[in-house]
Design a protein around this motif. Structure first.
Motif, mmCIF file in Angstrom:
data_model
loop_
_atom_site.group_PDB
_atom_site.id
_atom_site.type_symbol
_atom_site.label_atom_id
_atom_site.label_comp_id
_atom_site.label_asym_id
_atom_site.label_seq_id
_atom_site.Cartn_x
_atom_site.Cartn_y
_atom_site.Cartn_z
ATOM 1 N N UNK A 188 0.806 -1.217 0.000
ATOM 2 C CA UNK A 188 0.000 0.000 0.000
ATOM 3 C C UNK A 188 0.840 1.267 0.000
ATOM 4 N N UNK A 189 2.102 1.193 0.454
ATOM 5 C CA UNK A 189 2.953 2.380 0.403
ATOM 6 C C UNK A 189 3.580 2.578 -0.972
ATOM 7 N N UNK A 190 3.317 1.650 -1.890
ATOM 8 C CA UNK A 190 3.790 1.780 -3.269
ATOM 9 C C UNK A 190 5.240 1.440 -3.496
ATOM 10 N N UNK A 191 5.933 0.925 -2.479
ATOM 11 C CA UNK A 191 7.369 0.739 -2.586
ATOM 12 C C UNK A 191 7.816 -0.690 -2.876
ATOM 13 N N UNK A 192 6.961 -1.671 -2.607
ATOM 14 C CA UNK A 192 7.399 -3.066 -2.657
ATOM 15 C C UNK A 192 6.415 -3.929 -3.445
ATOM 16 N N UNK A 193 6.966 -4.854 -4.224
ATOM 17 C CA UNK A 193 6.174 -5.872 -4.917
ATOM 18 C C UNK A 193 6.724 -7.235 -4.504
ATOM 19 N N UNK A 194 5.843 -8.106 -4.008
ATOM 20 C CA UNK A 194 6.244 -9.450 -3.590
ATOM 21 C C UNK A 194 5.734 -10.457 -4.612
ATOM 22 N N UNK A 195 6.549 -11.485 -4.893
ATOM 23 C CA UNK A 195 6.131 -12.544 -5.810
ATOM 24 C C UNK A 195 6.716 -13.877 -5.364
ATOM 25 N N UNK A 196 6.012 -14.973 -5.718
ATOM 26 C CA UNK A 196 6.543 -16.310 -5.498
ATOM 27 C C UNK A 196 7.671 -16.579 -6.480
ATOM 28 N N UNK A 197 8.787 -17.036 -5.962
ATOM 29 C CA UNK A 197 9.920 -17.410 -6.808
ATOM 30 C C UNK A 197 10.479 -18.742 -6.327
ATOM 31 N N UNK A 198 10.712 -19.662 -7.273
ATOM 32 C CA UNK A 198 11.238 -20.969 -6.928
ATOM 33 C C UNK A 198 10.370 -21.600 -5.857
ATOM 34 N N UNK A 199 10.888 -21.758 -4.627
ATOM 35 C CA UNK A 199 10.120 -22.418 -3.573
ATOM 36 C C UNK A 199 9.571 -21.442 -2.542
ATOM 37 N N UNK A 200 9.869 -20.143 -2.673
ATOM 38 C CA UNK A 200 9.482 -19.194 -1.643
ATOM 39 C C UNK A 200 8.990 -17.873 -2.176
ATOM 40 N N UNK A 201 9.452 -16.776 -1.555
ATOM 41 C CA UNK A 201 8.977 -15.439 -1.883
ATOM 42 C C UNK A 201 10.155 -14.479 -1.974
ATOM 43 N N UNK A 202 10.107 -13.588 -2.980
ATOM 44 C CA UNK A 202 11.120 -12.551 -3.152
ATOM 45 C C UNK A 202 10.422 -11.203 -3.221
ATOM 46 N N UNK A 203 11.059 -10.185 -2.640
ATOM 47 C CA UNK A 203 10.550 -8.823 -2.679
ATOM 48 C C UNK A 203 11.316 -8.028 -3.729
#
Length: 394
Positions: free
Chosen positions: A252-267
């Motif tokens: 909501x602060x517009x600064x970060x996008x999170x996505x599933x990568x490989x087996x976990x999560x990357x920001x």
């Protein structure tokens, strides 16, 4: 002898490598949705055949479905999916059941926003309506979307006024935007991934992050872009990188996008550059292929976490949640579930969590602050029993 030893060494090396193929995961997602659609259609056909043959089914009075509100069309109930991993619980709240009414158990200054719902399972219907509901009010019927959209990629704008989704015309997967009531429908882009990177709104509701692919090749090579939906020309700012990732969430602060990568999560940053990997995931440990909600500052994330040997899943979206994690440490955030099963979690723009739990045959939504304290609790209307939450807006 040397050739045999080389083959053995290569075999051992291959067993230590985990390959993530978006094409394979996309095909599995397409097949899974197709199988669900076929099962639902077959079930409907069997019901019609039984009716034509004059077959009667005796239903005990205490098993009759709860009547739906007058403004809500009939919905064929489907089994509610259960989360396999054991949900997190907190001893700070005694076990209990949802309140008997749809009103808040107290009147806090912080309140649950408007919740948006879509069907939880494929029903076989060509289209299905979304719903919105705010505790204390009746559910409201919204626009109807095709199966691929409401199950896999429908996205609600932060103000709740617009809906974005991807659907196929047989030649291309197209990105649409419309008002929540279905008016002002526009096709804003063609060749858009409908499974892996479902279009996600920026916090100001002006832009959509999406992934472009060739024709209907959703699992093939592509590129990420940020589309300005309010511009006349629908301009796109393209990322210079293409992360091997799925299911984007925009803080909501517009600064970060999170996505599933490989087996976990990357920001990531909003330009696609990698920031950090959420700790706690590994090949032999916890893994996740599905994320649901990101806190306003990107410090916490709600997701579906699986143990090794469990279902690896596919590229299709799954909005179930069984844990909330600190993205900096990977540690679990305790929730006041009262002994009930955790089903979904969404962060509001004020940082509090809307937590959906199941107890018996009913559902309730809890409002939980950042310290893990329950602020309020509301029972969901029976009409929403076979639906899942897609978003929570102010």
């Amino acid at each position: 002898m040397n050739d045999q030893r080389l083959r053995l060494d290569l075999t051992e090396l291959a067993e230590e490598v985990t390959v993530v193929d978006l094409r394979d995961r996309t095909l599995r997602a397409s097949r899974r949705l197709g199988i669900q659609r076929a099962v639902a259609t077959s079930a409907a056909a069997l019901v019609l055949i039984a009716a034509a043959a004059g077959t009667a089914f005796a239903i005990r009075p205490n098993q009759s479905p709860t009547p739906l509100p007058a403004d809500t069309p009939s919905v064929t109930p489907t089994p509610t999916p259960s989360a396999n991993p054991t949900p997190s619980t907190s001893t700070s709240d005694a076990p209990g059941s949802p309140p008997s009414s749809g009103s808040d158990t107290n009147t806090p200054t912080v309140k649950i926003g408007k919740l948006f719902y879509g069907p939880a399972e494929v029903t076989g219907a060509e289209n299905a309506n979304l719903r919105s509901w705010r505790p204390g009010d009746n559910p409201v019927r919204l626009l109807a979307l095709p199966e691929l959209a409401w199950k896999g990629n429908a996205s609600i704008s932060p103000d709740g006024r617009r809906v974005a989704w991807v659907d196929s015309d047989g030649k291309s997967n197209n990105l649409f935007v419309a008002n929540a009531d279905g008016s002002d429908k526009q096709k804003v882009r063609s060749g858009v991934d409908p499974y892996c990177v479902t279009a996600v709104w920026s916090p100001d509701g002006r832009q959509l992050l999406f992934r472009e692919t060739k024709a209907n090749d959703a699992g093939g090579p592509g590129r990420y872009g940020v589309l300005d939906v309010r511009s006349t020309a629908k301009t796109v700012r393209w990322w210079t990188t293409e992360p091997d990732a799925c299911h984007a969430l925009w803080s909501a602060d517009g600064q970060t996008i999170a996505m599933n990568t490989n087996l976990g999560v990357t920001l990531y940053g909003t330009d696609g550059t990698t920031r950090r990997v959420v700790p706690g995931f590994s090949r032999d440990g916890w893994r996740s292929n599905d994320v649901a909600s990101l806190s306003p500052d990107g410090s916490r994330i709600a997701l579906l976490r699986e143990k090794p040997g469990g279902d690896d899943g596919d590229v299709a979206r799954d909005l179930r949640v069984n844990v909330v994690l600190d993205t900096r440490t990977g540690k679990t955030i305790a929730l006041p579930l009262g002994g009930r099963e955790l089903r979904q979690v969404y962060f509001q723009t004020d940082g509090v969590m809307v937590v959906r739990v199941q107890a018996g045959s009913g559902y309730a939504v809890l409002l939980v602050n950042e310290d893990g304290r329950k602020i309020s609790e509301s029972a969901e209307p029976a009409a929403l029993k076979d639906m899942q939450i897609l978003a929570v807006v102010a």
